[in-house]
Write an enzyme that holds these catalytic residues in place. Structure first.
Site, short mmCIF file in Angstrom:
data_model
loop_
_atom_site.label_atom_id
_atom_site.label_comp_id
_atom_site.label_asym_id
_atom_site.label_seq_id
_atom_site.Cartn_x
_atom_site.Cartn_y
_atom_site.Cartn_z
N ALA A 1 0.92 -1.31 -0.01
CA ALA A 1 0.14 -0.03 0.19
C ALA A 1 0.66 1.39 0.12
CB ALA A 1 -0.97 -0.06 1.20
N LYS B 1 -7.30 -15.60 2.65
CA LYS B 1 -7.36 -14.66 1.21
C LYS B 1 -8.39 -15.11 0.30
CE LYS B 1 -5.24 -11.62 0.60
NZ LYS B 1 -5.62 -10.24 0.88
N PRO C 1 -1.55 -11.10 -6.32
CA PRO C 1 0.12 -11.21 -6.84
C PRO C 1 0.59 -12.67 -6.17
CG PRO C 1 -0.64 -9.07 -5.61
CD PRO C 1 -1.71 -10.13 -5.56
P1 NDP Z 1 1.73 -5.91 5.18
O1 NDP Z 1 1.66 -6.48 6.52
O2 NDP Z 1 2.90 -4.75 5.23
O3 NDP Z 1 0.52 -4.96 5.32
C1 NDP Z 1 -0.61 -5.45 5.96
C2 NDP Z 1 -1.79 -4.32 6.15
O4 NDP Z 1 -2.89 -4.79 6.69
C3 NDP Z 1 -1.25 -3.22 7.12
O5 NDP Z 1 -1.06 -1.93 6.65
C4 NDP Z 1 -2.02 -3.47 8.30
O6 NDP Z 1 -2.51 -2.15 9.15
C5 NDP Z 1 -3.32 -4.08 7.54
N1 NDP Z 1 -4.30 -4.63 8.76
C6 NDP Z 1 -3.92 -5.82 9.26
N2 NDP Z 1 -4.85 -6.19 9.95
C7 NDP Z 1 -5.66 -5.10 10.32
C8 NDP Z 1 -6.81 -4.77 11.17
N3 NDP Z 1 -7.56 -5.51 11.91
N4 NDP Z 1 -7.50 -3.59 10.71
C9 NDP Z 1 -6.94 -2.60 9.76
N5 NDP Z 1 -5.72 -2.90 9.07
C10 NDP Z 1 -5.42 -4.23 9.14
O7 NDP Z 1 1.49 -6.56 4.02
P2 NDP Z 1 1.49 -6.58 2.63
O8 NDP Z 1 1.53 -5.27 1.93
O9 NDP Z 1 2.28 -7.48 2.06
O10 NDP Z 1 0.04 -6.87 2.26
C11 NDP Z 1 -1.12 -6.16 1.67
C12 NDP Z 1 -2.13 -7.02 1.04
O11 NDP Z 1 -1.50 -7.69 0.14
C13 NDP Z 1 -2.84 -7.88 1.86
O12 NDP Z 1 -4.24 -7.97 1.37
C14 NDP Z 1 -2.12 -9.17 1.55
O13 NDP Z 1 -2.96 -10.34 1.59
C15 NDP Z 1 -1.78 -8.90 -0.24
N6 NDP Z 1 -0.97 -9.85 -0.70
C16 NDP Z 1 0.51 -9.77 -0.13
C17 NDP Z 1 1.37 -10.60 -0.82
C18 NDP Z 1 2.76 -10.40 -0.62
O14 NDP Z 1 3.69 -11.33 -0.90
N7 NDP Z 1 3.36 -9.31 0.46
C19 NDP Z 1 1.12 -11.44 -1.95
C20 NDP Z 1 -0.39 -11.48 -2.22
C21 NDP Z 1 -1.10 -10.76 -1.75
P3 NDP Z 1 -1.25 -1.48 10.16
O15 NDP Z 1 -0.49 -0.79 9.23
O16 NDP Z 1 -2.32 -0.90 10.86
O17 NDP Z 1 -0.54 -2.74 10.84
#
Ligand code: NDP
Length: 317
Positions: free
Chosen positions: A13, A162, A185
């Site tokens: 993000a 997921k 991804p």
């Molecule tokens: P990160 O762990 O960096 O980001 C996860 C985000 O989810 C954080 O911003 C976290 O917020 C937020 N989050 C988790 N729990 C909650 C909650 N209860 N309420 C609000 N926010 C919450 O991981 P990624 O950037 O890797 O993941 C982002 C997305 O991409 C996810 O949906 C993941 O499943 C998906 N994805 C990731 C892949 C990868 O290899 N990285 C592959 C495929 C999909 P906070 O900052 O407040 O902790």
């Protein structure tokens, strides 16, 4: 144009917010703790943030939490979802935030009169976890869906989260006439903007942590910058629809070690596979739909190098 990014402080993000600001969007960014500098400093310091970034506090498990961040937006990029391995209570730690959280965000979207499209960050985890055989001649594409029973049987709780979240999203979007597109991804690597280590960048760090062996695992890999830009393209391209698989290359952990060795001959790397079984098979993943968005994939070698350089810069290596 006003858009919303949920979980804005996360790995993927943060790049998405950066690209949106660069393209002139005004961004409503949701985080759980807007007072924590580790979560927001890297966002508020982005170019354009002072003028066009607005922070909102929102939690996936709180009903109505996203209403104000979504209000007035033309696009919502829903990336927030917990991603970690080893949950003690998978229902509470992974499944509820993923599934209830997605529905919570979509409920806010359903109330909006300005919304054009929702782009949901799903995953290959929601595509490839099933009993279909994989091999060098098998092409995984967007018609594949993961099987929840397969995930449960194998204790793959994150993958289950997921899968169920994407299923719930399609159902809700259909019932509520929301224009939904998903980005799916594979393992995402590449430079980190945020100060804290995330699960997938840690996968690269794990190769250089002194372990003598690597796992017998074959995965798809993709660059974080490509994933972020794919989200933007999936919104900007009016004809975008359905799911978009993002995989630059499918590679065994042994192949990744080889690339690391070629790039960094002096780095201490694992020498051999953890078991003597044949390597987990390679398979193909279709790039056609992703390319139709205009996306060009960063080669895996570049992503690995940029991950290592970023991990060094942030003091993890
Ligand atoms: P990160 O762990 O960096 O980001 C996860 C985000 O989810 C954080 O911003 C976290 O917020 C937020 N989050 C988790 N729990 C909650 C909650 N209860 N309420 C609000 N926010 C919450 O991981 P990624 O950037 O890797 O993941 C982002 C997305 O991409 C996810 O949906 C993941 O499943 C998906 N994805 C990731 C892949 C990868 O290899 N990285 C592959 C495929 C999909 P906070 O900052 O407040 O902790």
């Amino acid at each position: 144009q006003l858009v919303c990014v949920t979980g804005a402080a996360g790995y993927i993000a943060s790049w998405l917010v950066k690209f949106l600001l660069e393209r002139g969007y005004t961004v409503n960014a949701t985080v759980r703790d807007p007072n924590n500098p580790k979560k927001v400093d890297h966002l508020v310091n982005l170019d354009g943030a002072k003028e066009r970034l607005h922070l909102f506090k929102a939690d996936l498990l709180e009903e109505g939490s996203f209403d104000s961040a979504v209000q007035g937006c033309q696009a919502v990029f829903h990336t927030a979802s917990p991603f970690f391995i080893g949950a003690k209570d998978p229902q509470a730690e992974l499944l509820d935030p993923a599934v209830k959280g997605t529905l919570n965000v979509l409920k806010s979207c359903a109330k909006s009169a300005t919304l054009k499209r929702v782009v949901l960050t799903s995953s290959v985890a929601a595509v490839a976890n099933n009993d279909r055989p994989k091999g060098p001649d098998v092409v995984v594409d967007e018609t594949w869906f993961s099987d929840p029973e397969f995930c449960k049987r194998n204790g793959k709780w994150y993958n289950l989260s997921k899968t169920l979240a994407e299923e719930a999203a399609w159902k809700f979007a259909k019932e509520n006439s929301i224009d939904l597109v998903t980005i799916n991804p594979a393992m995402v690597i590449g430079p980190l903007l945020q100060p804290e280590l995330n699960t997938s960048a840690a996968a690269v760090l794990n190769f250089v942590n002194g372990s003598p062996t690597f796992k017998n695992v074959t995965l798809g890999w993709v660059d974080v910058r490509d994933v972020a830009i794919a989200h933007v393209l999936a919104y900007e391209n009016a004809s975008a629809n359905g799911r978009y698989l993002l995989v630059e290359r499918v590679a065994h952990f042994g192949d990744v070690v080889k690339i690391l060795h070629d790039l960094y001959p002096t780095l201490q790397l694992p020498q051999k596979c953890v078991d003597d079984r044949p390597y987990d098979p390679i398979f193909q993943v279709s790039k056609e739909k992703a390319k139709s968005l205009g996306l060009e994939f960063t080669p895996l070698e570049v992503s690995i190098k940029d991950t290592v350089e970023s991990l060094k810069e942030k003091g993890f290596i």
